[in-house]
Each structure stands twice: as C-alpha cells, then as structure tokens.
Write a protein that holds these residues in place. Structure first.
Motif, PDB file in Angstrom:
ATOM      1  N   SER A   1     -16.542 -26.325  -8.832  1.00 11.94           N
ATOM      2  CA  SER A   1     -17.353 -25.832  -7.535  1.00 11.94           C
ATOM      3  C   SER A   1     -17.893 -27.235  -6.734  1.00 11.94           C
ATOM      4  O   SER A   1     -17.763 -27.112  -5.422  1.00 11.94           O
ATOM      5  CB  SER A   1     -18.708 -25.004  -7.895  1.00 11.94           C
ATOM      6  OG  SER A   1     -19.476 -25.589  -8.597  1.00 11.94           O
TER       7      SER A   1
ATOM      8  N   GLN B   1     -14.514 -28.765  -5.352  1.00 13.59           N
ATOM      9  CA  GLN B   1     -14.148 -27.907  -4.187  1.00 13.59           C
ATOM     10  C   GLN B   1     -12.495 -27.809  -3.860  1.00 13.59           C
ATOM     11  O   GLN B   1     -11.962 -27.081  -3.066  1.00 13.59           O
ATOM     12  CB  GLN B   1     -14.890 -28.129  -2.891  1.00 13.59           C
ATOM     13  CG  GLN B   1     -16.280 -27.974  -2.942  1.00 13.59           C
ATOM     14  CD  GLN B   1     -16.936 -28.173  -1.861  1.00 13.59           C
ATOM     15  OE1 GLN B   1     -17.045 -29.374  -1.172  1.00 13.59           O
ATOM     16  NE2 GLN B   1     -17.468 -27.146  -0.972  1.00 13.59           N
TER      17      GLN B   1
ATOM     18  N   MET C   1     -14.741 -16.397 -11.790  1.00 11.74           N
ATOM     19  CA  MET C   1     -14.128 -16.547 -10.405  1.00 11.74           C
ATOM     20  C   MET C   1     -12.997 -15.726 -10.031  1.00 11.74           C
ATOM     21  O   MET C   1     -12.156 -15.563 -10.978  1.00 11.74           O
ATOM     22  CB  MET C   1     -13.991 -18.307 -10.026  1.00 11.74           C
ATOM     23  CG  MET C   1     -13.793 -18.749  -8.712  1.00 11.74           C
ATOM     24  SD  MET C   1     -13.494 -20.521  -8.497  1.00 11.74           S
ATOM     25  CE  MET C   1     -15.131 -21.080  -8.961  1.00 11.74           C
TER      26      MET C   1
ATOM     27  N   PRO D   1     -18.052 -15.748  -6.868  1.00  6.66           N
ATOM     28  CA  PRO D   1     -17.245 -16.989  -6.515  1.00  6.66           C
ATOM     29  C   PRO D   1     -15.993 -16.745  -6.316  1.00  6.66           C
ATOM     30  O   PRO D   1     -15.221 -15.841  -7.016  1.00  6.66           O
ATOM     31  CB  PRO D   1     -17.469 -17.660  -8.139  1.00  6.66           C
ATOM     32  CG  PRO D   1     -18.472 -16.801  -8.614  1.00  6.66           C
ATOM     33  CD  PRO D   1     -18.640 -15.436  -8.037  1.00  6.66           C
TER      34      PRO D   1
ATOM     35  N   ASP E   1     -15.347 -21.001  -2.676  1.00  6.58           N
ATOM     36  CA  ASP E   1     -15.847 -22.136  -3.371  1.00  6.58           C
ATOM     37  C   ASP E   1     -15.143 -23.113  -3.873  1.00  6.58           C
ATOM     38  O   ASP E   1     -15.431 -24.397  -4.183  1.00  6.58           O
ATOM     39  CB  ASP E   1     -16.396 -21.394  -4.778  1.00  6.58           C
ATOM     40  CG  ASP E   1     -17.458 -20.252  -4.351  1.00  6.58           C
ATOM     41  OD1 ASP E   1     -18.698 -20.900  -4.664  1.00  6.58           O
ATOM     42  OD2 ASP E   1     -17.299 -19.244  -4.429  1.00  6.58           O
ATOM     43  N   CYS E   2     -13.734 -22.844  -4.255  1.00  3.16           N
ATOM     44  CA  CYS E   2     -12.777 -23.716  -4.319  1.00  3.16           C
ATOM     45  C   CYS E   2     -11.344 -23.549  -3.595  1.00  3.16           C
ATOM     46  O   CYS E   2     -11.069 -22.599  -3.555  1.00  3.16           O
ATOM     47  CB  CYS E   2     -12.590 -23.901  -5.971  1.00  3.16           C
ATOM     48  SG  CYS E   2     -11.480 -25.376  -6.550  1.00  3.16           S
TER      49      CYS E   2
END
Length: 211
Positions: free
Chosen positions: A11, A14, A130, A156, A177-178
């Motif tokens: 996170s 990113q 996630m 997420p 988030d990424c």
C-alpha cells in the motif's frame, strides 16, 4: 506481523510490476530496471510452469530488497507450492476458497480477482486481504473502481493493467490502493524499464505534494 508488513509495503509503494517471463535471466533484467526506478513489488505469473523457481531465485538474490508474489494462482495446490518457493503474496484472476484457506494458513496476503460486488463480498468474507478488480479495471478503467467503491468504500483494491504515468492519478483518485503495471515495467531493456519506473515515481511524488 509478516502479513501486515507485506500489506503495508504494498500500500505504501502503490505500484506493482506484473511480470510474465520464461527465464530467470529475463526476470532479473526486469527486476534490475524496476529497482533502479524505485519499484520493488513484483508479481511473477504462474502462466509459466517455472514461475516457482523464478520466485525462489529472485528471493535468494534480492532478499528484502524485493517483494515477490505469485500471480495467476488458480488453485490451492499452486498457492501452497508458490508460498513454499518464497511467494510473499498471492494474486489470481478469480476467487478460490481453497486458495483463501491456504493463504490464511500460512498468513500470506491473498488478492483474488473479482468483477461484481457479490464476488467482492464473498471473497472478503472468506478472508481475502485485497481485491483485484478483474477484468473490469483493464477493460473499463478507473470508473470500475469507483463503481465498486461506492457501496464498499472500505475495500482495499488492486488494479491490473491500463495504468500509465499520465493517468495514474485517475486510478489513485478512484480509490485504488496499488496499481498493477504490465508492459511498461516489463518490456524493453533494463534501462527502458527503469525510465518508465522513474516516470511513475515522479508522478507519485507530484500527487503526494498536492494531497
């Protein structure tokens, strides 16, 4: 703590490189370019049968400098093999309860692919850490993220494909988030990959300054 540290690193960074390679030599060339551009999160896809050996070799060579996970993990057997080879997170284009159980057993983050709110809720209920919005994020773009985030703002999310230095702010503003990046961080020479990685990092710095 290991699981929390891995999720925290993902996170914070990113950006994640989505890598599909046949040889450790090419994998290392890609990794060198990514690291030169300050990107250290890498997904090695199990679309190639030697992905486990590549993950193991990368962890041996780079240790904590590199966060290495396994991608395209469709079943529990593959998940366990990847984890034993050193994979620090598991990503898939689909959700599998068996994979969720294996990842929870070994305390490894699991990021399954989901397309609908129902799939997202099912995955979260089974312990996913996630959600990879797939294939919606690559087909539709950031609007797909906004659509899911409207009823589920706490989820997420990881995107997969479609991001560039010019539009990464749109992805992050949508709630990702990424950001998973493919060809820009895996094609060309190590120097070309490093140049693209630096461009992503420069945009991230600009975005953080404005925040």
């Amino acid at each position: 703590m290991q699981k929390l540290n891995i999720l925290k690193r993902i996170s914070e960074e990113q950006i994640m490189a989505i890598v599909r390679v046949d040889t450790i030599e090419r994998a290392e060339e890609i990794v060198q370019g990514c690291l030169a551009g300050q990107i250290s999160c890498v997904e090695i896809s199990y679309t190639n049968t030697n992905a486990g050996e590549i993950i193991q070799e990368l962890k041996t060579r780079y240790a904590q400098k590199l966060l290495v996970g396994a991608g395209t993990v469709l079943d529990g057997e593959t998940a366990r093999q990847a984890i034993l080879k050193g994979a620090e997170f598991i990503i898939a284009p689909n959700f599998s309860e068996d994979v969720a159980k294996i990842c929870n057993r070994y305390q490894i983050p699991y990021m399954p692919g989901c397309f609908s709110v129902s799939e997202v809720v099912e995955a979260l209920s089974s312990g996913a850490d996630m959600i990879k919005i797939f294939p919606g994020s690559s087909l539709i773009g950031p609007d797909m993220i906004k659509t899911i985030k409207t009823p589920l703002p706490w989820v997420p999310m990881l995107s997969s494909g479609g991001a560039t230095p010019d539009n990464i702010s749109e992805w992050l503003n949508a709630g990702v988030d990424c950001v998973g990046v493919g060809s820009l961080l895996t094609k060309g020479t190590a120097e070309e990959i490093a140049k693209n990685a630096c461009a992503f990092q420069q945009k991230l710095k600009e975005i953080k300054k404005k925040a």
